[in-house]
Design an enzyme around this catalytic site. Sequence first.
Site, short mmCIF file in Angstrom:
data_model
loop_
_atom_site.label_atom_id
_atom_site.label_comp_id
_atom_site.label_asym_id
_atom_site.label_seq_id
_atom_site.Cartn_x
_atom_site.Cartn_y
_atom_site.Cartn_z
N ALA A 31 0.90 -1.19 -0.14
CA ALA A 31 0.00 -0.17 0.02
C ALA A 31 0.73 1.32 -0.10
O ALA A 31 0.22 2.39 0.17
CB ALA A 31 -1.01 0.03 1.20
N ASP A 32 1.97 1.11 -0.24
CA ASP A 32 3.00 2.31 -0.40
C ASP A 32 3.94 2.39 -1.62
O ASP A 32 4.81 2.40 -1.53
CB ASP A 32 3.65 2.28 1.09
CG ASP A 32 4.41 3.85 1.18
OD1 ASP A 32 3.99 4.63 0.55
OD2 ASP A 32 5.34 3.83 2.01
N MET A 33 3.35 1.92 -2.71
CA MET A 33 4.01 1.56 -3.93
C MET A 33 4.55 2.92 -4.66
O MET A 33 4.17 3.14 -5.92
CB MET A 33 3.35 0.61 -4.91
CG MET A 33 3.44 -0.60 -4.11
SD MET A 33 2.68 -1.84 -5.48
CE MET A 33 4.11 -2.12 -6.68
N HIS A 34 5.13 3.89 -4.11
CA HIS A 34 5.61 5.16 -4.70
C HIS A 34 7.07 4.72 -5.38
O HIS A 34 7.63 3.60 -5.07
CB HIS A 34 5.82 6.31 -3.69
CG HIS A 34 6.63 6.08 -2.45
ND1 HIS A 34 8.04 6.04 -2.74
CD2 HIS A 34 6.53 5.88 -1.26
CE1 HIS A 34 8.46 5.88 -1.48
NE2 HIS A 34 7.63 5.81 -0.76
N ASN A 45 10.01 3.32 -3.45
CA ASN A 45 9.99 1.95 -2.82
C ASN A 45 9.74 0.59 -4.22
O ASN A 45 9.62 -0.46 -3.58
CB ASN A 45 8.65 1.80 -2.12
CG ASN A 45 8.95 2.40 -0.63
OD1 ASN A 45 9.74 2.75 -0.43
ND2 ASN A 45 7.66 2.62 -0.15
#
Length: 374
Positions: A199-202, A205
């Site tokens: 849920a943090d696929m910037h 990352n």
Amino acid sequence: MNLIIIGIVTAANFLMLKVKAEQNRWADLLFDIFVLSVLSFLFSGSLGGLTIAMVSSFVVSVYLYFYPPNIKKIFNEEIDALMLFAFIVESLVKETKRLKLVEVVFLLKEITNLEMDLRFEAAAANEYAENTENDLGFKVPQIYWNFTGQNVLTLDWVEGVSIRETETLKNKNIDTNKIASDIIQHFLRHAVRDGFFHADMHQGNIFIDKNGHIVPIDFGIMGRLDKLNKRFLAEILFGFIQRDYKKVAEVHLVAGLVPKNVPIDDFAQALRSIGEPIFGHSVKDISGGKLLKQLFEITEKFNMQTQPQLLLLQKTMVVVEGVARKLNPNTNIWETSKPVLENWLKETKDPINSISDTLKSTTEVIKRLPEFPE
């Protein structure tokens, strides 16, 4: 010698670092890290991180990171202030009640407190790796449990290129167009198939290794969907792809995403006003700002309540779309998403799988029945 850092740090040294972190002896730990970093720089010419090699029957590099002191206390004090502000806004401005601001802040607090225990992050990475081990072109770094604790996480060192470095990727003959499509498809596959997604696929990352595989890092924020929400997500997205707005509206109603008194035909018409202008267009031709503004106006018009359990999913979908846009502005989200959703819906509607689900449900019911005397 079982463990070395660039040929210098022994297993005992490494365990000493772990113990100091667990005991919150941060001054000692930082000094040790500084000394080891200088030694690492002298031997490798880089202060970018601590590379650790386990030497026994094989050699593997790993990455070590830890949290600074009092970070949890500082964060919780600030998040509590934000929660108070959300409560005041909800109390004074009646129109904001449907946004569930207090619930949203509380969800953020829960997620972040979990993230600050690195054992939970390690467990998330481990589960994510098991779920995706057969996904071609996707590789989750291995966790080293013997060297992981509440304040210390040890995992594989990633040899790769950040996806923000598009020119470097192209110079290495890596197909960025394919990577853009793969990122969208992997995210959707993990959400609808596993109900467990990053849920943090910037951009910071996600790395691409020398084989062109996508390697995610930072598993502190992970999202989950239960069986029903997985189904609703797939049906809604596939309905948009099929341009079946009546069906999308009906799924929203069944899922409880809109109040029961909302006229289905009116809601389907509103969904059409969103879907048609962007259908078939590549991401470069879609104005994210205008789209979000229109979505917000429609949620207000139909009194749609914020769904805290879906916030991580919605946020990540926006981030993944942005990542794909940077890699390939011509990415067509509709065409890219269709095969993943189509295959999953086909599998879940397969008669054999339906029978399997029925048997599984029956088994759970039987387990709850009291034992009868012989």
